[in-house]
Design a protein around this motif. Structure first.
Motif, PDB file in Angstrom:
ATOM      1  N   VAL A 101       0.860  -1.187   0.000  1.00  0.00           N
ATOM      2  CA  VAL A 101       0.000   0.000   0.000  1.00  0.00           C
ATOM      3  C   VAL A 101       0.900   1.242   0.000  1.00  0.00           C
ATOM      4  CG1 VAL A 101      -1.758   1.237   1.342  1.00  0.00           C
ATOM      5  CG2 VAL A 101      -1.694  -1.263   1.370  1.00  0.00           C
ATOM      6  N   PRO A 102       0.669   2.206  -0.917  1.00  0.00           N
ATOM      7  CA  PRO A 102       1.506   3.414  -0.888  1.00  0.00           C
ATOM      8  C   PRO A 102       1.443   4.085   0.485  1.00  0.00           C
ATOM      9  CG  PRO A 102       0.118   3.388  -2.843  1.00  0.00           C
ATOM     10  CD  PRO A 102      -0.328   2.241  -1.988  1.00  0.00           C
ATOM     11  N   PHE A 103       2.581   4.594   0.970  1.00  0.00           N
ATOM     12  CA  PHE A 103       2.690   5.166   2.319  1.00  0.00           C
ATOM     13  C   PHE A 103       1.619   6.239   2.546  1.00  0.00           C
ATOM     14  CE2 PHE A 103       4.653   8.121   5.418  1.00  0.00           C
ATOM     15  CZ  PHE A 103       4.808   7.240   6.460  1.00  0.00           C
ATOM     16  N   GLY A 104       1.403   7.084   1.537  1.00  0.00           N
ATOM     17  CA  GLY A 104       0.441   8.184   1.677  1.00  0.00           C
ATOM     18  C   GLY A 104      -1.009   7.699   1.724  1.00  0.00           C
ATOM     19  N   LYS A 105      -1.225   6.411   1.387  1.00  0.00           N
ATOM     20  CA  LYS A 105      -2.603   5.884   1.388  1.00  0.00           C
ATOM     21  C   LYS A 105      -2.744   4.778   2.428  1.00  0.00           C
ATOM     22  CE  LYS A 105      -3.696   7.162  -3.264  1.00  0.00           C
ATOM     23  NZ  LYS A 105      -3.399   6.875  -4.619  1.00  0.00           N
ATOM     24  N   PHE A 106      -1.956   4.872   3.497  1.00  0.00           N
ATOM     25  CA  PHE A 106      -1.954   3.785   4.482  1.00  0.00           C
ATOM     26  C   PHE A 106      -3.345   3.543   5.075  1.00  0.00           C
ATOM     27  CE2 PHE A 106      -1.131   7.589   6.938  1.00  0.00           C
ATOM     28  CZ  PHE A 106      -1.828   7.397   8.116  1.00  0.00           C
ATOM     29  N   LEU A 143      -7.603   5.455  16.979  1.00  0.00           N
ATOM     30  CA  LEU A 143      -7.797   4.495  15.872  1.00  0.00           C
ATOM     31  C   LEU A 143      -7.544   3.098  16.410  1.00  0.00           C
ATOM     32  CD1 LEU A 143      -5.575   6.329  13.253  1.00  0.00           C
ATOM     33  CD2 LEU A 143      -8.032   6.099  13.057  1.00  0.00           C
ATOM     34  N   ASN A 144      -8.434   2.641  17.222  1.00  0.00           N
ATOM     35  CA  ASN A 144      -8.154   1.400  17.937  1.00  0.00           C
ATOM     36  C   ASN A 144      -8.289   0.181  17.025  1.00  0.00           C
ATOM     37  OD1 ASN A 144      -7.524  -0.370  19.853  1.00  0.00           O
ATOM     38  ND2 ASN A 144      -9.403  -0.145  21.054  1.00  0.00           N
ATOM     39  N   MET A 145      -7.272  -0.062  16.210  1.00  0.00           N
ATOM     40  CA  MET A 145      -7.252  -1.281  15.392  1.00  0.00           C
ATOM     41  C   MET A 145      -5.799  -1.739  15.266  1.00  0.00           C
ATOM     42  SD  MET A 145      -8.321   0.617  11.855  1.00  0.00           S
ATOM     43  CE  MET A 145      -8.330  -0.864  10.898  1.00  0.00           C
ATOM     44  N   PRO A 146      -5.556  -3.075  15.345  1.00  0.00           N
ATOM     45  CA  PRO A 146      -4.178  -3.578  15.394  1.00  0.00           C
ATOM     46  C   PRO A 146      -3.318  -3.085  14.226  1.00  0.00           C
ATOM     47  CG  PRO A 146      -5.724  -5.352  15.826  1.00  0.00           C
ATOM     48  CD  PRO A 146      -6.547  -4.157  15.485  1.00  0.00           C
ATOM     49  N   ILE A 147      -3.875  -2.989  13.020  1.00  0.00           N
ATOM     50  CA  ILE A 147      -3.042  -2.614  11.880  1.00  0.00           C
ATOM     51  C   ILE A 147      -2.497  -1.192  12.050  1.00  0.00           C
ATOM     52  CG2 ILE A 147      -4.968  -1.901  10.385  1.00  0.00           C
ATOM     53  CD1 ILE A 147      -1.720  -3.590   9.226  1.00  0.00           C
ATOM     54  N   ALA A 148      -3.290  -0.290  12.657  1.00  0.00           N
ATOM     55  CA  ALA A 148      -2.820   1.087  12.869  1.00  0.00           C
ATOM     56  C   ALA A 148      -1.650   1.085  13.852  1.00  0.00           C
ATOM     57  CB  ALA A 148      -3.952   1.965  13.381  1.00  0.00           C
TER      58      ALA A 148
END
Ligand code: FAD
Length: 422
Positions: A101-106, A143-148
Motif C-alpha cells: 500500500v503506498p505510504f500516503g494511502k496507508f 484508531l483502535n485497530m491492530p493494523i494502525a
C-alpha cells in the motif's frame, strides 16, 4: 578564535565545516583510525556497507541536512525517487500473501469508520498537536485497530529505532510536520561516506585539521568555562569545545565540572537519557527485492520494521548487476541481552517477506550503548548547550525537535551555530 571538535561523526564534521568557513581556526580530534563515525562506508565483496546509517537521508535533497551541506559548500549529490514508500501488509505472513500500500494511502486498509476518523484527525492535528502521551496511546485512543498500531511501530522502528510506546506523541507529530515541510527520503550518491568525506574536504580546504587515532581524555574546565582538551597528557587550548559524543560521555570527560545546583540539575537530566538500540541486516541480492529507491515498511513482520534497496538509486553501492538491501529493526532495551535471538527473528522475517528470492546475508550488525542508533532516543534530547560556558554538544545525542536521525543532527548543529555565530 579557536574551536576544538571532539569526534568526526556527522555532527562534528558539520560543525567543523561551518565554523572553519566562519573565520574559526578548527581542530577535529577523532579516536578511531577513520572519520565519519556511524555515517561512513566500508567495503565487503564490492558492497558498500556502513558503520551505522542505511545510506538514507530522511528528507532527501530538500531537508535540513541537505540545506546545511549546501550552506557549507560541500559537494554531495542527493537523489530522491518520488512516491516510493510502501507499507507491505500481509494477510498471511506464513503463506506470504500480501499487498503493498503506498505510504500516503496507508488508511485505505482501515475500516470505513476509521477512514473518516483518520481524515478528520489529519486536519485537526495540524492545528492542535496532540500532547502528553506516547504515540501508541494516542493511536489506541483514536484508531483502535491492530493494523494502525503495527504501522505506527513500523514507522517509529524504522525512523527512530523506537516502539510507538516509547515515542512521545509531540515528537511523532513534529516529525509528520517535517515530512509535510521537507518531503521524503533520498540517497547521497556514494552513500554515507560521500557526505562525511565531502565535509572533511571542506574543513581542510578552510584551513582546519582533522586528526585520527587521537582520543580526547579530558575536557579542560576553568572557572566554569571550557578552555581546551587533554590528549596524551598534552593540553590543547581553545575558545570553544564542541563535543560530538552526547551529553553523558561529554560529562564523563569534564573532570573539573562545577558543583553548582545548575550542574546538578544537568546531571539529573543526563541520567534520564537512553540511547536507542537496533539491528541492521544487510543482504546481497542477485535480483531486485524491492525494485525502488524508497522504503518498504513491514508492519506485519515480527521484528523487521522496514527495508531499503539503495542500489535502485546508486547502483555503484553494489557490484555490477547486484543489489544491496538493508533491513532495520528496533531492539527494545530489555532485549539488548538477547541480541542473537533478535537477529534470528529478523532473518526469519526476511525469509517470509522475500520467499523464493535470490539473496544471501552479508552481515548482521547490532547497535546499543556507546555505538547506538541514536545517542539520545528521539524526543528526549536536552539541547546543545551545557552549564559549562563554551562547551556545546552536537550529533544525535542533541538533535533538533522533530528531526529524524541525521536531519535531527543537522537541526541541532544549526541551533548550535546560531548560538555561537549569532
Ligand atoms: P557519531 O557517528 O556518534 O560520531 C562520534 C565520533 O566521535 C565517533 O567517530 C567516535 O569514534 C568519536 N569519539 C568518541 N569518543 C571520542 C573521544 N573521546 N575522542 C575523540 N573522538 C571520540 N540516520 C539516517 O539519517 N538515515 C539512516 O538511514 C540511518 N540509519 C541508521 C541505521 C543504524 C543501524 C544506525 C546505527 C544509525 C542510523 N542512522 C541513520 C543514524 C545516524 O547514523 C546517526 O544519527 C549519525 O551518524 C550520528 O552522527 P553523530 O554526529 O552523532 O556522530
Amino acid at each position: 578564535m579557536k574551536a576544538i571538535v571532539i569526534g568526526s561523526g556527522l555532527g562534528g564534521l558539520l560543525s567543523a565545516a561551518k565554523l572553519s568557513g566562519s573565520g574559526y581556526e578548527v581542530e577535529v580530534f577523532e579516536r578511531l583510525a577513520m572519520i565519519g563515525g556511524r555515517f561512513t562506508n566500508f567495503n565487503i565483496n564490492g558492497y558498500q556497507l556502513t558503520t551505522g546509517a542505511l545510506h538514507m537521508l530522511p528528507h532527501g535533497p530538500t531537508g535540513p541536512l541537505a540545506q546545511l551541506i549546501k550552506e557549507v559548500n560541500a559537494k554531495v549529490i542527493i537523489e530522491r525517487q518520488d512516491d516510493t514508500a510502501f507499507m507491505r501488509i500481509h494477510e498471511d505472513l506464513e503463506k506470504g500473501i500480501y499487498k503493498d500500500v503506498p505510504f500516503g494511502k496507508f488508511g485505505s486498509t482501515f475500516s470505513a469508520w476509521n477512514r473518516i476518523k483518520l481524515a478528520l484527525l489529519l486536519i485537526s492535528t495540524r492545528k492542535w498537536s496532540p500532547k502528553n502521551c506516547s504515540f501508541e496511546e494516542w493511536i489506541t485512543k483514536n484508531l483502535n485497530m491492530p493494523i494502525a498500531q503495527q504501522m505506527a511501530d513500523s514507522f517509529c522502528g524504522w525512523a527512530l529505532s523506537l516502539k510507538a510506546a516509547d515515542t512521545p506523541v509531540e515528537e511523532a507529530f513534529e516529525i509528520f510536520e517535517n515530512l509535510y515541510r521537507h518531503g521524503g527520503p533520498g540517497v547521497p550518491i556514494g552513500g554515507c561516506k560521500a557526505v562525511t568525506d565531502a565535509l572533511a574536504d571542506v574543513v581542510r580546504k578552510n584551513g582546519g585539521s582533522i586528526e585520527t587515532k587521537t582520543e580526547v581524555t579530558e575536557i579542560l574546565v576553568e572557572n566554569r568555562k571550557a578552555v581546551g582538551v587533554l590528549i596524551d597528557g598534552q593540553k590543547h587550548m581553545a575558545d570553544i569545545v564542541i563535543s560530538n559524543i552526547g551529553h553523558p560521555f561529554t560529562n564523563d570527560l569534564c573532570k573539573d565540572a562545577p558543583t553548582t545546583p545548575q550542574y546538578k540539575q544537568y546531571l539529573d537530566k543526563i541520567r534520564t537519557i537512553k540511547p536507542s538500540a537496533g539491528v541492521k541486516i544487510c543482504l546481497a541480492a542477485n535480483e531486485p527485492l524491492i525494485g525502488h529507491g524508497g522504503v518498504l515498511f513491514t508492519p506485519s513482520a515480527k521484528r523487521v520494521n522496514g527495508i531499503n534497496e539503495v542500489t535502485n538509486i546508486d547502483p555503484k553501492l553494489a557490484p555490477p548487476g547486484k543489489h544491496l538491501v538493508m533491513a532495520h529493526q528496533t531492539v527494545q532495551w530489555d532485549r539488548i541481552p538477547f541480541l542473537e535471538e533478535e537477529i534470528d527473528l529478523g532473518i526469519a522475517d526476511l525469509e517470509r517477506i522475500f520467499p523464493n528470492k535470490d539473496y544471501e546475508i552479508l552481515l548482521a550488525q547490532s547497535y546499543y550503548d556507546g555505538w547506538p542508533v541514536n545517542r539520545s532516543s528521539s524526543g528526549t534530547d536536552i539541547g546543545n548547550t551545557t552549564p559549562i560556558e563554551g562547551l556545546y554538544v552536537v550529533g544525535d545525542g542533541a538533535k533538533g525537535k522533530g528531526g529524524i536521525e541525521v536531519e535531527g543532527v543537522a537541526l541541532g548543529v544549526k541551533n548550535t551555530m546560531n548560538i555561537i555565530l549569532g
